[in-house]
Design a protein around this motif. Structure first.
Motif, PDB file in Angstrom:
ATOM      1  N   UNK A 108       0.802  -1.150   0.048  1.00  0.00           N
ATOM      2  CA  UNK A 108       0.011   0.029  -0.018  1.00  0.00           C
ATOM      3  C   UNK A 108       0.678   1.256   0.016  1.00  0.00           C
ATOM      4  N   UNK A 109       0.616   2.275  -0.989  1.00  0.00           N
ATOM      5  CA  UNK A 109       1.347   3.508  -1.078  1.00  0.00           C
ATOM      6  C   UNK A 109       0.478   4.402  -0.724  1.00  0.00           C
ATOM      7  N   UNK A 110       0.833   5.120   0.178  1.00  0.00           N
ATOM      8  CA  UNK A 110      -0.210   6.420   1.045  1.00  0.00           C
ATOM      9  C   UNK A 110      -0.113   7.474   0.097  1.00  0.00           C
ATOM     10  N   UNK A 111       0.753   7.785  -0.527  1.00  0.00           N
ATOM     11  CA  UNK A 111       0.994   8.889  -1.593  1.00  0.00           C
ATOM     12  C   UNK A 111      -0.074   8.810  -2.796  1.00  0.00           C
ATOM     13  N   UNK A 112      -0.025   7.539  -3.117  1.00  0.00           N
ATOM     14  CA  UNK A 112      -0.731   7.291  -4.445  1.00  0.00           C
ATOM     15  C   UNK A 112      -2.249   6.887  -4.080  1.00  0.00           C
ATOM     16  N   UNK A 113      -2.500   6.519  -2.903  1.00  0.00           N
ATOM     17  CA  UNK A 113      -3.689   5.750  -2.162  1.00  0.00           C
ATOM     18  C   UNK A 113      -3.704   4.462  -3.219  1.00  0.00           C
ATOM     19  N   UNK A 114      -2.959   3.721  -3.608  1.00  0.00           N
ATOM     20  CA  UNK A 114      -3.128   2.466  -4.250  1.00  0.00           C
ATOM     21  C   UNK A 114      -2.567   1.247  -3.431  1.00  0.00           C
ATOM     22  N   UNK A 115      -3.093   0.191  -3.577  1.00  0.00           N
ATOM     23  CA  UNK A 115      -2.551  -0.919  -3.186  1.00  0.00           C
ATOM     24  C   UNK A 115      -2.021  -2.039  -4.471  1.00  0.00           C
ATOM     25  N   UNK A 116      -0.930  -2.536  -4.540  1.00  0.00           N
ATOM     26  CA  UNK A 116      -0.453  -3.568  -5.772  1.00  0.00           C
ATOM     27  C   UNK A 116      -0.361  -4.967  -5.064  1.00  0.00           C
ATOM     28  N   UNK A 117      -0.726  -5.889  -5.884  1.00  0.00           N
ATOM     29  CA  UNK A 117      -0.598  -7.109  -5.258  1.00  0.00           C
ATOM     30  C   UNK A 117       0.032  -8.021  -6.074  1.00  0.00           C
ATOM     31  N   UNK A 118       1.037  -8.814  -5.813  1.00  0.00           N
ATOM     32  CA  UNK A 118       1.663  -9.568  -6.738  1.00  0.00           C
ATOM     33  C   UNK A 118       1.891 -11.031  -6.014  1.00  0.00           C
ATOM     34  N   UNK A 119       2.100 -12.137  -6.699  1.00  0.00           N
ATOM     35  CA  UNK A 119       2.787 -13.182  -5.997  1.00  0.00           C
ATOM     36  C   UNK A 119       4.124 -12.898  -6.300  1.00  0.00           C
ATOM     37  N   UNK A 120       4.940 -12.728  -5.248  1.00  0.00           N
ATOM     38  CA  UNK A 120       6.407 -12.194  -5.498  1.00  0.00           C
ATOM     39  C   UNK A 120       7.248 -13.147  -5.719  1.00  0.00           C
ATOM     40  N   UNK A 121       8.394 -12.654  -6.357  1.00  0.00           N
ATOM     41  CA  UNK A 121       9.704 -13.384  -6.677  1.00  0.00           C
ATOM     42  C   UNK A 121      10.413 -13.149  -5.365  1.00  0.00           C
ATOM     43  N   UNK A 122      11.542 -14.005  -5.514  1.00  0.00           N
ATOM     44  CA  UNK A 122      12.502 -13.588  -4.173  1.00  0.00           C
ATOM     45  C   UNK A 122      13.168 -12.397  -3.949  1.00  0.00           C
ATOM     46  N   UNK A 123      13.295 -12.037  -5.086  1.00  0.00           N
ATOM     47  CA  UNK A 123      13.822 -10.235  -5.270  1.00  0.00           C
ATOM     48  C   UNK A 123      12.810  -9.360  -4.680  1.00  0.00           C
ATOM     49  N   UNK A 124      11.572  -9.589  -5.114  1.00  0.00           N
ATOM     50  CA  UNK A 124      10.468  -8.778  -4.682  1.00  0.00           C
ATOM     51  C   UNK A 124      10.384  -8.990  -3.181  1.00  0.00           C
ATOM     52  N   UNK A 125      10.461 -10.156  -2.522  1.00  0.00           N
ATOM     53  CA  UNK A 125      10.478 -10.321  -1.113  1.00  0.00           C
ATOM     54  C   UNK A 125      11.265  -9.477  -0.436  1.00  0.00           C
ATOM     55  N   UNK A 126      12.733  -9.786  -0.927  1.00  0.00           N
ATOM     56  CA  UNK A 126      13.859  -8.880  -0.559  1.00  0.00           C
ATOM     57  C   UNK A 126      13.540  -7.441  -0.493  1.00  0.00           C
ATOM     58  N   UNK A 127      12.985  -7.129  -1.505  1.00  0.00           N
ATOM     59  CA  UNK A 127      12.583  -5.490  -1.515  1.00  0.00           C
ATOM     60  C   UNK A 127      11.629  -4.974  -0.552  1.00  0.00           C
ATOM     61  N   UNK A 128      11.036  -6.061   0.013  1.00  0.00           N
ATOM     62  CA  UNK A 128      10.028  -5.621   0.865  1.00  0.00           C
ATOM     63  C   UNK A 128      10.318  -5.775   2.423  1.00  0.00           C
ATOM     64  N   UNK A 129      11.046  -6.852   2.542  1.00  0.00           N
ATOM     65  CA  UNK A 129      11.248  -7.215   4.133  1.00  0.00           C
ATOM     66  C   UNK A 129      12.622  -7.331   4.699  1.00  0.00           C
ATOM     67  N   UNK A 130      13.018  -6.498   5.633  1.00  0.00           N
ATOM     68  CA  UNK A 130      14.412  -6.469   5.818  1.00  0.00           C
ATOM     69  C   UNK A 130      14.938  -7.949   6.642  1.00  0.00           C
ATOM     70  N   UNK A 131      14.272  -8.865   6.808  1.00  0.00           N
ATOM     71  CA  UNK A 131      14.679 -10.386   7.197  1.00  0.00           C
ATOM     72  C   UNK A 131      14.797 -11.061   6.055  1.00  0.00           C
ATOM     73  N   UNK A 132      14.538 -10.829   4.906  1.00  0.00           N
ATOM     74  CA  UNK A 132      14.489 -11.969   3.872  1.00  0.00           C
ATOM     75  C   UNK A 132      16.096 -11.919   3.389  1.00  0.00           C
ATOM     76  N   UNK A 133      16.816 -10.893   3.259  1.00  0.00           N
ATOM     77  CA  UNK A 133      18.090 -11.172   2.898  1.00  0.00           C
ATOM     78  C   UNK A 133      18.971 -12.059   3.722  1.00  0.00           C
TER      79      UNK A 133
END
Length: 204
Positions: free
Chosen positions: A85-110
Motif C-alpha cells: 500500500x502506497x499512501x501517496x498514491x492511495x493504491x495497493x499493488x498485489x503480486x505473487x512475489x519473486x525472491x527479489x520482490x520479497x527482499x525489496x519488501x522485508x528486512x528479514x529476507x536477505x
C-alpha cells in the motif's frame, strides 16, 4: 520510497551473534538465520537515514510471513501474496512475489539468503563490546557492501550501514527488538475493510 524500502530488507540481516573469538563470521550469520526462521513472532522497530530522508518503521514477522510499516508505505505478505500500500498514491499493488520482490519488501529476507548472495568477513573496524561484520556481494549488483554492528551482550544489531553501488549510504538503527511469541495470522493479511476506498492493482 520503494528503493529505501528495498534496502530496509537489510536492516535485520543478523539477529543473533556470539563473541568474535574463535567463532567464524559465517557461523554468526548462520545463527542469525536460525533465530529468524525458528521464531514464532518478532516485532522490530527501527530508524532509517538516507540523503536527508529519515523515518521510523516497524516489522512484524513470523516464519516467512511479515508486515512492514513505514510512514508512506505498508506491506503484508501472507506466505503467498504480497500487498504493498502506497499512501501517496492511495493504491495497493498485489503480486505473487519473486525472491527479489520479497527482499525489496522485508528486512528479514536477505538474511535467509545471505549465504548464497554475500561473502561474510569480520570488519577491520573494531568497536568495544560489538561484533562488526562486512558482507560483500558475490556478484556485482546494486549493493557494494553492508556493515553490521551487533551488540555482544545480547546479540541484537545496533546499526547497519548499506553502501549501494551508486548513491549515498543508508544507515539503519535498531531501536527495539522483541520476541513476542505467536502473532495472529491476521497481522499478515491485507485489511481490505480498512482500505475499502483504496484502488487495488492486482498483478497476480
Amino acid at each position: 520510497m520503494k528503493k529505501i524500502l528495498s534496502f530496509l530488507v537489510l536492516v535485520l540481516l543478523s539477529l543473533n551473534a556470539v563473541g568474535q573469538g574463535t567463532t567464524q563470521p559465517q557461523q554468526i550469520l548462520n545463527r542469525a538465520v536460525e533465530k529468524i526462521t525458528n521464531s514464532k513472532g518478532v516485532v522490530t522497530e527501527f530508524k532509517i537515514y538516507n540523503s536527508g530522508y529519515s523515518g521510523s518503521g516497524r516489522i512484524k514477522s513470523s516464519g516467512n510471513k511479515f508486515n512492514v510499516t513505514l510512514p508512506d508505505v505498508e506491506v503484508w505478505y501472507n506466505g503467498k501474496d504480497l500487498y504493498t500500500y502506497n499512501k501517496n498514491t492511495n493504491e495497493t499493488t498485489v503480486v505473487v512475489p519473486s525472491p527479489e520482490e520479497l527482499s525489496e519488501s522485508n528486512p528479514l529476507t536477505y538474511v535467509t539468503n545471505a549465504s548464497k548472495t554475500y561473502n561474510v568477513t569480520f570488519s577491520t573496524v573494531k568497536k568495544n563490546g560489538m561484533d562488526v561484520l562486512e558482507l560483500t556481494p558475490k556478484k556485482k549488483g546494486e549493493i557494494k557492501r553492508i556493515t553490521l554492528t551487533l551488540r555482544k551482550s545480547d546479540s541484537i544489531p545496533e546499526k547497519i550501514v548499506v553502501e549501494p553501488s551508486s548513491g549515498n549510504p543508508i544507515t539503519a538503527e535498531i531501536t527495539s527488538f522483541k520476541a513476542v511469541g505467536n502473532l495472529s495470522s491476521s497481522d499478515f493479511e491485507y485489511p481490505e475493510s480498512k482500505f475499502s476506498k483504496v484502488e487495488v492493482i492486482d498483478l497476480r
